[in-house]
Design a protein around this motif. Structure first.
Motif, short mmCIF file in Angstrom:
data_model
loop_
_atom_site.label_atom_id
_atom_site.label_comp_id
_atom_site.label_asym_id
_atom_site.label_seq_id
_atom_site.Cartn_x
_atom_site.Cartn_y
_atom_site.Cartn_z
N UNK A 57 0.79 -1.27 0.20
CA UNK A 57 0.23 0.44 -0.08
C UNK A 57 0.52 1.24 0.18
N UNK A 58 0.31 2.59 -0.91
CA UNK A 58 1.36 3.76 -0.49
C UNK A 58 0.07 3.86 0.74
N UNK A 59 0.96 4.90 1.75
CA UNK A 59 0.76 5.82 3.11
C UNK A 59 0.55 6.91 2.75
N UNK A 60 -0.65 8.03 2.93
CA UNK A 60 -0.47 9.32 2.67
C UNK A 60 -0.73 9.95 4.23
N UNK A 61 -0.58 10.97 5.17
CA UNK A 61 -1.11 11.80 6.26
C UNK A 61 -0.62 12.92 6.30
N UNK A 62 -1.20 13.62 6.91
CA UNK A 62 -1.70 14.90 7.45
C UNK A 62 -0.86 15.33 8.25
N UNK A 63 0.53 16.20 8.66
CA UNK A 63 1.13 16.29 9.78
C UNK A 63 1.12 17.84 10.34
N UNK A 64 1.08 17.60 12.21
CA UNK A 64 1.49 18.84 12.34
C UNK A 64 2.09 19.27 12.49
N UNK A 86 3.81 22.60 13.13
CA UNK A 86 4.36 23.62 13.74
C UNK A 86 4.74 23.15 15.59
N UNK A 87 4.93 23.78 16.69
CA UNK A 87 4.54 23.45 17.71
C UNK A 87 3.22 24.05 18.27
N UNK A 88 2.81 23.12 19.37
CA UNK A 88 1.34 22.99 19.31
C UNK A 88 0.82 21.88 20.33
N UNK A 89 -0.51 21.93 21.30
CA UNK A 89 -0.81 20.92 22.13
C UNK A 89 -2.26 20.97 22.08
N UNK A 90 -2.18 19.68 21.87
CA UNK A 90 -4.10 19.31 21.56
C UNK A 90 -4.36 20.24 21.20
N UNK A 91 -3.85 19.78 19.60
CA UNK A 91 -4.41 20.92 18.93
C UNK A 91 -5.47 20.57 18.40
N UNK A 92 -6.94 20.79 17.98
CA UNK A 92 -8.01 19.85 17.54
C UNK A 92 -8.23 20.04 15.91
N UNK A 93 -8.36 19.23 14.86
CA UNK A 93 -8.58 19.62 13.53
C UNK A 93 -9.49 18.34 13.38
N UNK A 94 -11.10 19.36 11.53
CA UNK A 94 -10.18 17.81 10.61
C UNK A 94 -10.33 18.06 9.59
N UNK A 95 -10.49 16.86 9.14
CA UNK A 95 -8.97 16.08 7.70
C UNK A 95 -10.41 16.29 6.49
N UNK A 96 -9.87 16.31 5.71
CA UNK A 96 -10.07 15.48 4.47
C UNK A 96 -8.65 15.02 3.61
N UNK A 155 2.42 14.76 14.93
CA UNK A 155 1.87 14.01 15.56
C UNK A 155 1.02 13.72 13.38
N UNK A 156 0.24 12.99 13.56
CA UNK A 156 -0.45 12.98 12.29
C UNK A 156 -1.93 12.40 12.24
N UNK A 157 -2.64 12.17 10.84
CA UNK A 157 -3.70 11.92 11.52
C UNK A 157 -3.60 11.23 9.62
N UNK A 158 -4.48 10.49 8.82
CA UNK A 158 -4.27 9.70 7.72
C UNK A 158 -4.22 8.65 7.61
N UNK A 159 -4.07 7.74 6.89
CA UNK A 159 -3.98 6.43 6.62
C UNK A 159 -3.41 5.38 6.00
#
Length: 410
Positions: free
Chosen positions: A70-77, A79-89, A123-127
């Motif tokens: 598989x290929x993998x794709x992620x969105x990563x923070x 910059x500096x940040x703590x407990x950053x809440x976000x939505x992704x597409x 930190x990352x969000x993705x697949x």
């Protein structure tokens, strides 16, 4: 001594997402293969909601155990940040033009699971298993050894609003009053209109700005900007005065403002003449205001004259309303001078009225879908049709002979 009542304060918590997007293109995809699991290609950083972000693409997958399946794709923070809440597409774009994009959206699941929390930088969000590599390389997502992705990030922010401590009140616009003052005091007037025995002064620039007819007359190719007097015919002084007041104030004048010069019999009669003047001088808003006013004042005595006026000046909505009203109250309408005028001078309009009467008759026949409409009609509407039938005995048994009888009169 009574104690003062406790004061009440209020506030509200507002949660909202600050959204931003980034397009990421990978050229030379085949050259990126073989770099090894866990190795990535990253996009440039982009900023959304005060934080930096980046897209990480793993051509051989993020995990060794997947063995580059598989290929993998992620969105990563990024910059500096703590407990950053976000939505992704994440969207892999279909490059065939068919629009069959591959979309993985966190926005669609926002109400179910809530935003994703990124604990720290990196930190990352993705697949991990974003797409099977063999399928990707034979799909329309890969074209000319190129992949294109679209990423949207929505950073969730919370803010609290309390009562506003300071406010500045903004008065309503007084532009119309100021321009009207110029008209009433004749300050700076440079044009005079002579109508019968009365004279009205105005400002050519203001008149030209409001009316295309005046603009052509004063500043058009065949206009004369040096003229200082115009004589007008076929318009009453009171109607021209009312029209001038609208041009300067953008509102219909009150009857009190015109009482000294109004010679019209009724308010409806005056609005009818004002509509004709509005059409003559290209004042579309005034024309619509008159249409609305006449619509409110439609009755058996005035509907025929208003119908004729609406037909003459291309007021389609007002005309349709008048046709329906006249058809439902035809007995009373036929006794008016306005109806006689239509009968003598407007055969095509009378034909339209009769067609409307026929459609009303069809609507009122039981068993043909008109029962509900018939029950909703007012008593005056039914009485109007009964009166018309009583005037023509041959039409007493049915509505159709009545319609044919009127058509023969054409």
């Amino acid at each position: 001594m009574t104690s003062p009542s406790p004061s009440t304060t209020n506030s509200k918590s507002i949660n909202e997402s600050i959204n931003g997007s980034h397009d990421f293109t990978i050229r030379g995809y085949s050259l990126a293969k073989g770099m090894g699991a866990g190795k990535y290609i990253s996009s440039d950083t982009f900023t959304v909601g005060g934080y930096d972000w980046a897209i990480y693409f793993y051509p051989d997958g993020k995990n060794n155990e997947d063995n580059a399946t598989y290929v993998s794709v992620f969105i990563a923070l990024a910059s500096d940040g703590t407990d950053v809440r976000a939505l992704f597409e994440l969207t892999l774009l279909d490059q065939s033009g068919k629009g069959k994009h591959k979309v993985h959206s966190h926005f669609d699941r926002a109400l179910e699971s809530g935003p994703y929390t990124l604990k720290y930088r990196g930190s990352m969000w993705g697949y991990k298993r974003f797409f099977r590599r063999v399928s990707l390389e034979t799909s329309d997502y890969l074209k000319d050894d190129c992949l294109s992705m679209h990423c949207t990030v929505g950073v969730v922010r919370n803010r609290v609003e309390g009562p506003k401590q300071f406010t500045i009140s903004i008065p309503p616009s007084d532009m119309g009053q100021n321009l009207k003052y110029l008209l009433e005091t004749e300050t700076g007037c440079d044009i005079a209109f002579r109508i019968k025995d009365e004279t009205f002064k105005g400002h050519k620039l203001i008149l030209a700005a409001r009316s295309p007819v005046f603009r052509a007359q004063f500043f058009g190719l065949v206009g004369n900007p040096n003229m200082d007097e115009v004589e007008l015919e076929d318009i009453e002084p009171s109607i021209f005065k009312a029209m001038l007041m609208f041009i300067y104030s953008d509102t219909l004048p009150d009857s009190d403002e015109l009482s000294s010069s109004v010679s019209m019999c009724t308010s409806t009669n005056m609005i009818q003449h004002l509509l004709a003047a509005a059409d003559r001088f290209g004042l579309d808003r005034l024309k619509q205001l008159c249409e609305a006013k006449l619509c409110e004042e439609v009755n058996a005595d005035t509907v025929a004259t208003t119908l004729s006026l609406a037909d003459q000046h291309r007021c389609s909505q007002l005309k349709a309303i008048c046709l329906k009203f006249a058809a439902a109250n035809l007995g009373a309408v036929m006794q008016t001078e306005g109806y006689k005028y239509i009968e003598q001078t407007c055969p095509l309009l009378l034909s339209e009225l009769l067609e409307t009467v026929a459609s009303v008759a069809v609507d009122e026949r039981p068993g043909e879908g008109g029962g509900v409409l018939s029950r909703k009609r007012s008593g005056s509407s039914v009485m109007g049709l009964d009166l018309a039938a009583a005037q023509m005995p041959a039409a007493a048994e049915s509505g159709e002979p009545y319609v044919r009888r009127l058509r023969r009169r054409l």
